[in-house]
Motif scaffolding. Structure first.
Motif, PDB file in Angstrom:
ATOM      1  N   UNK A   7       0.829  -1.311  -0.139  1.00 55.53           N
ATOM      2  CA  UNK A   7      -0.043   0.048  -0.104  1.00 55.53           C
ATOM      3  C   UNK A   7       0.771   1.249   0.049  1.00 55.53           C
ATOM      4  N   UNK A   8       1.993   1.313   0.695  1.00 51.31           N
ATOM      5  CA  UNK A   8       2.854   2.479   0.944  1.00 51.31           C
ATOM      6  C   UNK A   8       3.696   2.667  -0.682  1.00 51.31           C
ATOM      7  N   UNK A   9       3.779   2.106  -1.305  1.00 50.16           N
ATOM      8  CA  UNK A   9       4.430   2.115  -2.395  1.00 50.16           C
ATOM      9  C   UNK A   9       5.664   1.089  -2.647  1.00 50.16           C
ATOM     10  N   UNK A  10       5.986   0.650  -1.385  1.00 48.75           N
ATOM     11  CA  UNK A  10       7.077  -0.418  -1.353  1.00 48.75           C
ATOM     12  C   UNK A  10       6.639  -1.611  -2.149  1.00 48.75           C
ATOM     13  N   UNK A  11       7.629  -2.306  -2.815  1.00 44.31           N
ATOM     14  CA  UNK A  11       7.147  -3.404  -3.746  1.00 44.31           C
ATOM     15  C   UNK A  11       8.483  -4.423  -3.538  1.00 44.31           C
ATOM     16  N   UNK A  12       8.031  -5.753  -3.754  1.00 43.28           N
ATOM     17  CA  UNK A  12       8.771  -6.943  -3.830  1.00 43.28           C
ATOM     18  C   UNK A  12       9.034  -7.379  -5.231  1.00 43.28           C
ATOM     19  N   UNK A  13      10.071  -7.811  -5.314  1.00 51.68           N
ATOM     20  CA  UNK A  13      10.351  -8.630  -6.911  1.00 51.68           C
ATOM     21  C   UNK A  13      10.792 -10.049  -6.168  1.00 51.68           C
ATOM     22  N   UNK A  14       9.943 -11.358  -6.506  1.00 57.96           N
ATOM     23  CA  UNK A  14      10.261 -12.480  -6.475  1.00 57.96           C
ATOM     24  C   UNK A  14      10.564 -13.143  -7.467  1.00 57.96           C
ATOM     25  N   UNK A  15      12.020 -13.712  -7.380  1.00 56.76           N
ATOM     26  CA  UNK A  15      12.125 -14.587  -8.525  1.00 56.76           C
ATOM     27  C   UNK A  15      12.729 -16.086  -7.915  1.00 56.76           C
ATOM     28  N   UNK A  16      12.501 -17.024  -8.789  1.00 56.75           N
ATOM     29  CA  UNK A  16      12.860 -18.361  -8.276  1.00 56.75           C
ATOM     30  C   UNK A  16      13.840 -18.878  -9.416  1.00 56.75           C
ATOM     31  N   UNK A  17      14.623 -19.584  -8.715  1.00 55.09           N
ATOM     32  CA  UNK A  17      15.873 -20.338  -9.346  1.00 55.09           C
ATOM     33  C   UNK A  17      15.788 -21.899  -9.022  1.00 55.09           C
ATOM     34  N   UNK A  18      16.640 -22.693  -9.826  1.00 55.39           N
ATOM     35  CA  UNK A  18      16.660 -24.148  -9.401  1.00 55.39           C
ATOM     36  C   UNK A  18      17.226 -24.127  -7.824  1.00 55.39           C
ATOM     37  N   UNK A  19      18.223 -23.344  -7.455  1.00 57.84           N
ATOM     38  CA  UNK A  19      19.021 -23.546  -6.244  1.00 57.84           C
ATOM     39  C   UNK A  19      18.138 -22.759  -5.051  1.00 57.84           C
ATOM     40  N   UNK A  20      17.469 -21.536  -5.405  1.00 53.93           N
ATOM     41  CA  UNK A  20      17.107 -20.876  -4.112  1.00 53.93           C
ATOM     42  C   UNK A  20      15.902 -19.812  -4.674  1.00 53.93           C
ATOM     43  N   UNK A  21      15.395 -19.021  -3.748  1.00 51.05           N
ATOM     44  CA  UNK A  21      14.444 -17.995  -4.374  1.00 51.05           C
ATOM     45  C   UNK A  21      14.886 -16.583  -3.775  1.00 51.05           C
ATOM     46  N   UNK A  22      15.118 -15.643  -4.638  1.00 48.70           N
ATOM     47  CA  UNK A  22      15.535 -14.264  -4.309  1.00 48.70           C
ATOM     48  C   UNK A  22      14.412 -13.422  -3.957  1.00 48.70           C
ATOM     49  N   UNK A  23      14.371 -12.585  -3.121  1.00 49.62           N
ATOM     50  CA  UNK A  23      13.346 -11.553  -2.951  1.00 49.62           C
ATOM     51  C   UNK A  23      14.161 -10.158  -2.835  1.00 49.62           C
ATOM     52  N   UNK A  24      13.706  -9.309  -3.712  1.00 49.49           N
ATOM     53  CA  UNK A  24      14.347  -7.741  -3.504  1.00 49.49           C
ATOM     54  C   UNK A  24      13.294  -6.855  -3.110  1.00 49.49           C
ATOM     55  N   UNK A  25      13.687  -6.128  -2.074  1.00 46.31           N
ATOM     56  CA  UNK A  25      12.781  -5.062  -1.578  1.00 46.31           C
ATOM     57  C   UNK A  25      13.230  -3.770  -2.177  1.00 46.31           C
TER      58      UNK A  25
ATOM     59  N   UNK B 220      -0.275   9.433  -3.979  1.00 50.94           N
ATOM     60  CA  UNK B 220       1.101  10.192  -3.939  1.00 50.94           C
ATOM     61  C   UNK B 220       1.185  11.559  -4.650  1.00 50.94           C
ATOM     62  N   UNK B 221       0.400  11.709  -5.621  1.00 46.65           N
ATOM     63  CA  UNK B 221       0.725  12.963  -6.545  1.00 46.65           C
ATOM     64  C   UNK B 221      -0.251  14.146  -5.605  1.00 46.65           C
ATOM     65  N   UNK B 222      -0.995  13.929  -4.913  1.00 46.39           N
ATOM     66  CA  UNK B 222      -1.664  14.776  -3.914  1.00 46.39           C
ATOM     67  C   UNK B 222      -0.926  15.070  -2.592  1.00 46.39           C
ATOM     68  N   UNK B 223      -0.354  14.201  -2.183  1.00 46.98           N
ATOM     69  CA  UNK B 223       0.730  14.070  -1.041  1.00 46.98           C
ATOM     70  C   UNK B 223       1.789  15.299  -1.373  1.00 46.98           C
TER      71      UNK B 223
END
Length: 499
Positions: free
Chosen positions: A289-307, A432-435
């Motif tokens: 809701x705040x504008x923060x977003x996650x990128x979730x990627x899966x590989x064969x060996x592990x999962x990577x989450x970017x904040x 966001x624009x109004x703020x």
């Protein structure tokens, strides 16, 4: 499963749920691998299942002896209480010493087939009930450590030792806290009868063969998850409703009134807002809701989450912004791990923080948020590179749901985000624009979207809702050159505002 109307778990059962965790099979040892100290066992799956020495159980010689006797039993008077156990095996032994003759063996599915791997097996047989779990071939009684009262633990220990049959170990579950002897005895009797059914099914069986199925998904979920916090169970299938009502009356009579049958016409997931949450929660990108977003990627060996911080800027203090964003992301990541059932190694790249106490705050918050997760997990503190490492138990394939839809403009040659979330996206950017003190805003949109936002009067129109909410009139301009989900913001000088 919803907690405070928020989707936290999504369980799925296919039409042919073979090789589910907990199923019992009579398998045939096909190949011994001394280098791995493991065996490959044929249980009827297209690929042989994997059985490691550490999953054999100390009582494997007793299991092999029992399996052979049960298969060849002709008299139908095989009394398990009189069964004589064999000596236990040592922890550091060799697989070839135990399964050298490649015998038939009674095994339990420990992990479902995942990707290109066959099932993972265990010989540590356990049959779970509502309040207890029985483990044949031993006489050990253990009580869940989550029951904190030492007096209650001693009480339960005495009750179970008094009522349990010979040759059955018992683990008392957390749900048994405060329960009476009669309830525990009924649960124990049911499980002992299940073991007798296994014995009967083994008679004259030939490997590979399923000996006993785990309960249906509905009853197994209720058996493992039902607790005092449940206040509603909603079912849209008459047969499952009847079965569930009967099952709840049996295991928790005081909860039978929370079971309701849904027949309101609209799809049940749409009615409870689950469809929208699935669309918003799955996929590569997850927006908060705040504008923060996650990128979730899966590989064969592990999962990577970017904040990523997005446009979050609650203050001018960069360190405080990073901490606030990371804490919000940590709560969502804990939910995502449960919702998608991500397992194995998970690497999280949080927004960089300089202060050690802030890194510690995020680490402690993640531990708190994951306390509700039933899967076994280990969390390491944030490293000097700003990375957090988590390992989470994997027992079944993760849930992957494609939320992209065929684009109406290009007839399916490309992909767009879920169209049902377009209004939420517009509102987040508008806020966001109004703020940021933008005045005289105009939004250019496709004519169909324009009609949707302006239809009705006052509170029935989304445009009027925005006026009462933000105390500013937002102009909407239809433009047929835009595709259905395209929108752009313009200021009072009719200049486009870049987001």
């Amino acid at each position: 499963m919803l907690e405070d109307k928020k989707l936290v778990e999504l369980h799925h059962e296919s039409g042919n749920p073979n090789f589910a965790v907990g199923d019992l099979y009579l398998g045939k040892v096909k190949k011994l691998i001394p280098g791995l100290n493991a065996a490959f066992v044929d249980v009827g799956f297209e690929k042989d299942a994997f059985l490691h020495y550490t999953d054999l159980s100390p009582y494997i010689r007793s299991i092999l002896k029992f399996t052979q006797q049960a298969i060849t039993d002709k008299s139908e008077t095989f009394d398990f209480a009189k069964f004589k156990n064999e000596p236990e095996i040592i922890k550091t032994g060799k697989i070839t010493e135990v399964l050298g003759g490649k015998p038939n063996i009674l095994v339990q599915i420990l992990k479902e087939p995942i990707s290109s791997k066959g099932p993972r097996l265990s010989c540590e047989i356990s049959l779970p009930g509502r309040f207890i779990v029985i483990t044949p071939f031993n006489n050990v009684v253990a009580v869940s450590k989550k029951i904190h009262s030492s007096e209650e633990r001693k009480r339960l220990q005495k009750i179970v030792e008094a009522i349990k049959p010979h040759n059955f170990g018992v683990i008392v579950r957390t749900a048994a806290e405060g329960k009476k002897t009669a309830e525990l005895h009924e649960d124990l009797t049911t499980l002992v009868n299940t073991w007798k059914t296994i014995q009967e099914n083994l008679r004259n069986s030939q490997a590979p063969q399923k000996i006993l199925s785990e309960q249906t998904k509905t009853t197994s979920i209720l058996r493992d998850l039902l607790n005092e916090s449940f206040n509603r169970i909603v079912i849209n299938d008459k047969n499952i409703y009847t079965d569930t009502k009967t099952y709840i009356q049996k295991i928790a009579p005081e909860k039978q009134d929370i079971v309701t049958y849904y027949h309101n016409g609209a799809p049940i997931f749409d009615h409870f807002g689950i469809t929208r949450q699935v669309k918003a929660s799955f996929g590569k990108t997850v927006n908060l809701d705040s504008g923060v977003y996650l990128i979730i990627e899966a590989t064969e060996a592990l999962h990577v989450i970017d904040v990523n911080s997005g446009y979050k800027s609650s203050s001018n203090n960069q360190e405080q912004n990073a901490l606030a964003s990371n804490l919000e992301a940590a709560a969502e990541i804990a939910r995502q791990l449960r919702l998608r059932d991500l397992g194995g190694i998970i690497i999280i790249d949080f927004i960089d923080m300089k202060l050690p106490e802030n890194k510690k705050n995020v680490y402690e918050a993640m531990e708190k948020f994951m306390a509700q997760d039933r899967a076994k997990h280990t969390i390491l503190p944030i490293s000097k590179f700003g990375l957090m490492q988590i390992t989470r138990q994997r027992v079944k394939p993760e849930i992957t749901i494609s939320v992209a839809e065929d684009c109406p403009a290009c007839k399916g040659t490309g992909k767009i985000g879920a169209s049902m979330l377009i209004v939420e996206d517009i509102e987040k950017n508008l806020l966001y624009l109004l703020n940021h003190q933008h005045k005289g805003l105009t939004i250019r949109i496709h004519p169909i979207l324009h009609s949707y936002l302006t239809k009705g009067w006052f509170l029935r129109s989304r445009q009027w809702q925005w006026y009462f909410k933000y105390k500013k009139w937002i102009k909407l301009r239809a433009d047929s050159n835009y595709h259905l989900t395209e929108y752009r913001f313009f200021d009072a000088n009719d200049e486009e505002i870049k987001l």
